[in-house]
Design a protein around this motif. Structure first.
Motif, PDB file in Angstrom:
ATOM      1  N   GLN A 138       0.868  -1.178   0.000  1.00  0.00           N
ATOM      2  CA  GLN A 138       0.000   0.000   0.000  1.00  0.00           C
ATOM      3  C   GLN A 138       0.906   1.230   0.000  1.00  0.00           C
ATOM      4  OE1 GLN A 138      -3.813   1.326   2.338  1.00  0.00           O
ATOM      5  NE2 GLN A 138      -2.207   0.902   3.800  1.00  0.00           N
ATOM      6  N   GLU A 167       3.706   0.099   2.457  1.00  0.00           N
ATOM      7  CA  GLU A 167       3.377  -0.615   3.690  1.00  0.00           C
ATOM      8  C   GLU A 167       2.604  -1.892   3.383  1.00  0.00           C
ATOM      9  OE1 GLU A 167       0.009  -1.326   6.686  1.00  0.00           O
ATOM     10  OE2 GLU A 167      -0.041  -0.845   4.561  1.00  0.00           O
ATOM     11  N   PHE A 212      -0.444   4.667   5.592  1.00  0.00           N
ATOM     12  CA  PHE A 212      -1.259   3.648   6.260  1.00  0.00           C
ATOM     13  C   PHE A 212      -1.767   4.157   7.601  1.00  0.00           C
ATOM     14  CE2 PHE A 212       1.892   1.948   9.348  1.00  0.00           C
ATOM     15  CZ  PHE A 212       3.051   2.495   8.845  1.00  0.00           C
ATOM     16  N   HIS A 223      -7.759   3.544   1.574  1.00  0.00           N
ATOM     17  CA  HIS A 223      -6.907   2.465   2.084  1.00  0.00           C
ATOM     18  C   HIS A 223      -7.387   1.112   1.588  1.00  0.00           C
ATOM     19  CE1 HIS A 223      -4.582   4.948   4.817  1.00  0.00           C
ATOM     20  NE2 HIS A 223      -5.697   5.530   5.196  1.00  0.00           N
TER      21      HIS A 223
END
Lengths: 921, 171
Positions: free
Chosen positions: A222, A241, A641, A724
């Motif tokens: 991510q 991440e 994140f 996200h």
């Protein structure tokens, strides 16, 4: 604009480029290995072969390499002709004969340029059944892994390492099918920019060792468009991440700043986010029961506001390594009168000088302009250590004389081998005035490592030469090598250049007079030449941003003063470690008298250990934030994140959950130059958000099943246009904002960048270049910097001849706070030592490696009392003959920690080892 | 009328035909070796885990029910530190087996995986790993890969030349 015909279609392309660049800009799929947008063409890999036709009647055509063919009007090419396709396919098949059966255990797989190009060129089945060649690997240090079997001999690594970044210890050995890329013998790579090998290598020969320690495939990461926090350049990066661990950092192309390359501190210094010492819970010290209690978030907020109930005797310290928003929230919470920066008085003054200078005299310049300049004067700054990316740009500037020479005989800049051949030893002038030898010495045409007083005389002389009328050059005989001669040589180079640049920096312990003089010099130069530029590195990632907020210039010196006067009852420390600015024992004593210490930080620093209330804040990767870099460019960094456990951005602790957008709105009202800030964070009325995760992310329904087999809803980010999750527009389809990661169908490696650009050196589509806060300078107004007299440097206190002027030496892996928590970086940071020249050592009767005791002296000549732990503070002596007599160099951090205000001197004494042993016994 | 009689006759005839219903679980059905049931992780012929944590199974999984984390053994082998399959999600499609470059992940003819508690449908590495080679007895990835591990130096894999001597001047 030349018009060329490719496969029957006519295209208009930019003149002066080669066909491969043109094809990339037209988004035509043409494979390549050895070409790189920053390294240009050598035509060695034979992958970009196309068919070129002589004229309209020609039907056979001939094979030519696109990267070596300049585009011209009326040319006709074919990429798809079977002859060209077959050629490319056979070439890559030959390349692949030696490539091992490694992809499953290769860190590069999934973002491998070789995999992509093999597919694009149509070689999908291996016919060769013979044995594979193998190579032995080398240990190349804690950052880079070496796996030579995978090499396809494209030569990119040596071209980058030697020709671009100026390294010398990586080379190519042997010949033909045996070529070997490595060091003469195994050992740690010497260059500060070695990490870029990972991205430059089109396959898995050089891979990121730190990433491999917590590896995840590229598609599982991510990412978000963020800004590096390890120095003041503010390079654009993609932090990546997975599962709450920051896995790696890769370069995010910014045409005016970092371009394609990062330094090793930025690339490998990220692990502090995952550090064992990171804060995860709010803690409160209970003095009555001598315990530390864990609080819930609500309890922590309640406790925080009760501590702040009494604003009398309240003091808050902002942070140069925290975002503008966090500092602003702290400032508005405690009031500007109680808000102090974490800079010493001297630094604070210099930062404000620089801001004034940018605003009133000369607009700031970026690194792209520096790379295009044709003469540089570097004053006082060891930029390779303090803001490394600037040094890499200076190295590119050196080549401009050669490129200009090549142009005069009709060779284009992109033909790298030809230009290099024409250039030979020709260099654009780089003059260095510094306290000691620097990493740029090998490309400099003059180096001055004299005493600061002489340096100042030299600069003043250059100033007077520059401001003089050029016709009055015929001066009486100047002694060779005298200051006047050197000043004349430098000023001639600066005057002759079309775009001369002054590079300097602000750092703790420097001689202020020199800095002020270099600003003055730059102002004079700019008055004469509007293309002249100034690059001034500042200490940390947000030093200028903090200075901008802190218009009252309240600094650390007054903090220490107030602590000494015992007039502080409640102390709030935001993401800074006071122990870096003051001797440990003194700080312990000072903090002991403060009733309430509240620390917000994402690491348990020595200051955080003293906290009565510790609020766990979030690192740069876990929050949105704005940062002001060395050129006063305001950039926003997007959260990558969600912070785990009780961690949350400092501004959310400080404002008890005020929406991020209203913070940004309030912040934009603080100063005129910040008024455009909300445009960086505008939430568009678009129907879709961008996804931070890739379409191919795996393990969505299993990753957290060990906690609970029911799926967890991804957090919804209300503060930005990024989500996200995989939901939203994939980065390659959304040109309205900066992509969250670089990937495009068929282009899995970082080379897919070309799918996001309109032109080869153009910005990423949709990416915001950042706001230049002081874009317009007005040459006529006056500024503090210019008014300050800078004619002489104070002599050492007269009573003692044994006093030496103490100046700092910096190191890329030793000075910065956050990266110093990372084990790999720590491994490469040098052991502290005191440096003087051999002559001086002889005079003082000292020998190398001898342990020395030292004692600081203040400007008035009084010795500052040494603390009790002088024995542990003793440092070994190392001899460095580039240092001038009368000067002693100390590690920058140590000098900063000594907290001597103004210029300082040092008294050295050898430790009597026999006496020490008896004392120990 | 005629058709009604015909139907009755047909139904009557079925009362004499053999039963299709199987008395499961007393009576087990035959499942072919290639039946796609419970997933296992197998080992090399020399007894070391085959999985190199390359993530291809997880990537190809259409329901994203495989998650794993790579780590490295001291001998240089890549290996899965954690390997989780969420069988509450798994659709037994067998893509993971097809994608696996080391024949580590294999589907077996076992479907008896019912649980009272859904959390028990998460199989972790210790539940997946078996002691044998599964369907492919001889395959040993590290014998083919060029990656050096302890006990297999450069040039010692199948079909490899000895490491190049870069100081040699021979043509």
């Amino acid at each position: 604009m030349p018009e060329i015909n490719i496969d029957g279609k006519t295209y208009q392309v930019a003149a002066g480029k080669n066909l491969l660049q043109a094809c990339q800009e037209l988004k035509l799929q043409l494979p390549y290995f050895c070409w790189h947008p920053a390294l240009d063409s050598v035509g060695s890999c034979r992958q970009c072969a196309v068919l070129m036709f002589q004229n309209d009647e020609d039907t056979r055509g001939r094979i030519t390499m696109a990267c070596m063919t300049a585009v011209a009007d009326g040319q006709r090419f074919s990429i798809e002709a079977s002859k060209a396709q077959k050629f490319r396919q056979l070439c890559i098949e030959a390349t692949m004969t030696g490539h091992p059966h490694d992809c499953p255990v290769c860190e590069e797989a999934g973002e491998c340029h070789l995999q992509d190009m093999t597919l694009i060129s149509g070689h999908i089945e291996r016919r060769f059944q013979g044995p594979k060649r193998t190579h032995k690997n080398q240990y190349l240090g804690p950052f880079i892994n070496h796996e030579m079997n995978r090499c396809i001999a494209c030569y990119r690594c040596v071209r980058y390492y030697r020709d671009y970044s100026g390294g010398t210890d990586l080379n190519v050995f042997a010949s033909r099918n045996n070529v070997y890329f490595g060091r003469a013998e195994a050992g740690i790579l010497d260059s500060e920019f070695s990490g870029n090998l990972v991205e430059v290598c089109p396959t898995g020969v050089f891979t990121d060792k730190t990433y491999s320690q917590h590896y995840s495939r590229k598609w599982d990461l991510q990412s978000s468009p963020a800004v590096c926090v390890h120095c003041s350049v503010g390079c654009n990066i993609f932090p990546a991440e997975r599962d709450g661990i920051l896995r790696r950092v890769t370069n995010r192309y910014h045409p005016d700043l970092n371009g394609h390359f990062l330094c090793d501190r930025g690339r490998f210094g990220y692990d502090f986010v995952n550090h064992a010492k990171r804060t995860e819970h709010a803690w409160q010290r209970n003095n009555s029961s001598q315990t530390t209690e864990q609080l819930t978030s609500q309890q922590a907020l309640d406790s925080f506001s009760s501590y702040l109930g009494n604003t009398e005797q309240l003091l808050a310290i902002g942070s140069s390594r925290s975002s503008l928003e966090n500092n602003f929230c702290l400032q508005s919470l405690v009031g500007a009168e109680n808000f102090y920066s974490d800079n010493s008085a001297q630094l604070e003054t210099q930062l404000h000088n620089l801001l004034c200078y940018y605003r009133d005299i000369q607009p700031s310049s970026d690194l792209k302009k520096l790379e295009a300049s044709d003469a540089v004067l570097l004053i006082g700054a060891d930029v390779t250590q303090s803001a490394p990316r600037i040094a890499l740009s200076i190295r590119q500037m050196i080549k401009n004389a050669g490129i200009a020479k090549a142009a005069t005989i009709g060779v284009a800049y992109w033909s790298a081998a030809e230009v290099q051949n024409i250039r030979q030893d020709l260099k654009s002038p780089l003059h260095i005035i510094s306290n000691h030898s620097t990493r740029l010495d090998d490309v400099a045409c003059s180096i001055d490592n004299s005493h600061p007083a002489q340096q100042l005389a030299l600069i003043n002389k250059i100033c007077s030469y520059l401001s003089e009328d050029k016709s009055s050059d015929a001066e009486v005989s100047i002694q060779e090598n005298s200051i006047a001669a050197r000043a004349k040589a430098i000023s001639q180079d600066l005057l002759r250049a079309e775009k001369p640049f002054i590079v300097t920096d602000i750092h703790a312990g420097q001689s202020v007079e020199l800095f002020v003089a270099s600003l003055k010099l730059s102002a004079i130069l700019y008055r004469q030449n509007k293309h002249a530029g100034l690059i001034c590195a500042v200490p940390w990632a947000n030093s200028l941003g903090l200075a901008l907020l802190n218009s009252r210039q309240q600094n650390l010196d007054s903090v220490l003063q107030r602590l000494e006067q015992r007039t502080v009852k409640t102390l709030v420390i935001l993401e800074t470690d006071l122990y870096r600015y003051c001797p440990t024992e003194k700080m312990d004593l000072l903090l002991a008298d403060v009733a309430n210490i509240i620390v917000l930080d994402h690491l348990i620093t020595p200051s955080a250990e003293q906290a009565d209330l510790l609020l766990p804040s979030a690192s740069f990767a876990e929050q949105h934030g704005s940062w002001v870099n060395f050129e006063a460019r305001l950039q926003n960094s997007v959260k990558c994140f969600t912070p785990a456990k009780q961690r949350r951005p400092a501004h959310r602790w400080l404002t008890a959950n005020t929406p991020f957008h209203s913070i940004v709105k309030d912040l934009s009202g603080v100063a005129d130059c910040l008024s455009d800030l909300p445009s960086l964070y505008s939430i568009q009325s678009a129907d879709f958000h961008s996804a931070r995760k890739t379409v191919r992310e795996s393990g969505r329904t299993a990753l957290h099943s060990y906690i609970d087999i029911k799926d967890i809803q991804p957090e919804i980010d209300l503060d930005s246009n990024y989500q996200h999750s995989q939901e939203g527009v994939a980065s390659n389809l959304d040109a309205s904002q900066s992509p969250a990661y670089i990937w495009s169908p068929g282009w899995n490696s970082s080379e897919s960048l070309n799918q996001f650009q309109h032109s080869v050196s153009g910005a990423i589509q949709g990416a915001h270049p950042g706001l230049l806060l002081f874009a317009k300078g007005q040459a006529d107004s006056t500024c503090v910097a210019e008014n300050q007299p800078a004619d002489s440097i104070k002599d050492p206190p007269a009573d003692s001849k044994s006093l030496l002027r103490a100046l700092p030496y910096q190191h890329i892996f030793a000075d910065e706070e956050l990266s110093s928590y990372v084990a790999n970086i720590k491994q490469l940071s040098p052991t502290d030592s005191i440096k003087i020249n051999a002559l001086q050592a002889q005079r003082l009767g000292l020998v190398a490696n001898q342990l020395l005791d030292y004692c600081f002296a203040a400007a008035n000549g009084s010795l500052i009392e040494n603390n009790q732990t002088q024995r542990t503070a003793a440092l070994p002596l190392s001899i460095d003959d580039s240092i001038a007599t009368g000067v002693v160099l100390l590690p920058a951090l140590l000098l900063q920690r000594a907290a001597v205000s103004g210029d300082c001197w040092l008294k050295l004494a050898a430790i009597d080892s026999a006496a020490e042993e008896s004392a120990d016994a | 009328m005629k058709s009604q009689l015909k139907t009755l006759a047909k139904v009557l005839k079925h009362s004499f035909s053999s039963l299709d219903t199987v008395q499961y679980p007393e009576q087990q059905p035959y499942l072919a070796p290639r039946y796609r049931g419970r997933i296992v992780l197998t080992r090399d012929p020399d007894g070391v885990e085959r999985c190199v944590a390359c993530n291809l199974c997880a990537t190809v999984c259409p329901v994203d029910c495989i998650a794993l984390q790579k780590t490295e053994l001291e001998d240089g082998r890549w290996i899965a530190q954690t390997f989780d399959i969420n069988f509450a999600r798994c659709i037994m499609c067998g893509f993971c087996e097809e994608a696996c470059p080391t024949h580590a992940i294999q589907l077996t003819p076992d479907f008896e995986m019912a649980e009272y508690d859904r959390q028990n449908l998460l199989y972790r590495k210790e539940h997946l790993l078996i002691d044998g080679t599964g369907k492919y007895h001889d395959y040993n990835f590290y014998q083919i890969s060029g990656k050096q591990i302890a006990g297999k130096a450069k040039g010692a894999a199948d079909n490899e030349l000895p490491p190049v001597d870069i100081k040699s001047l021979l043509p």
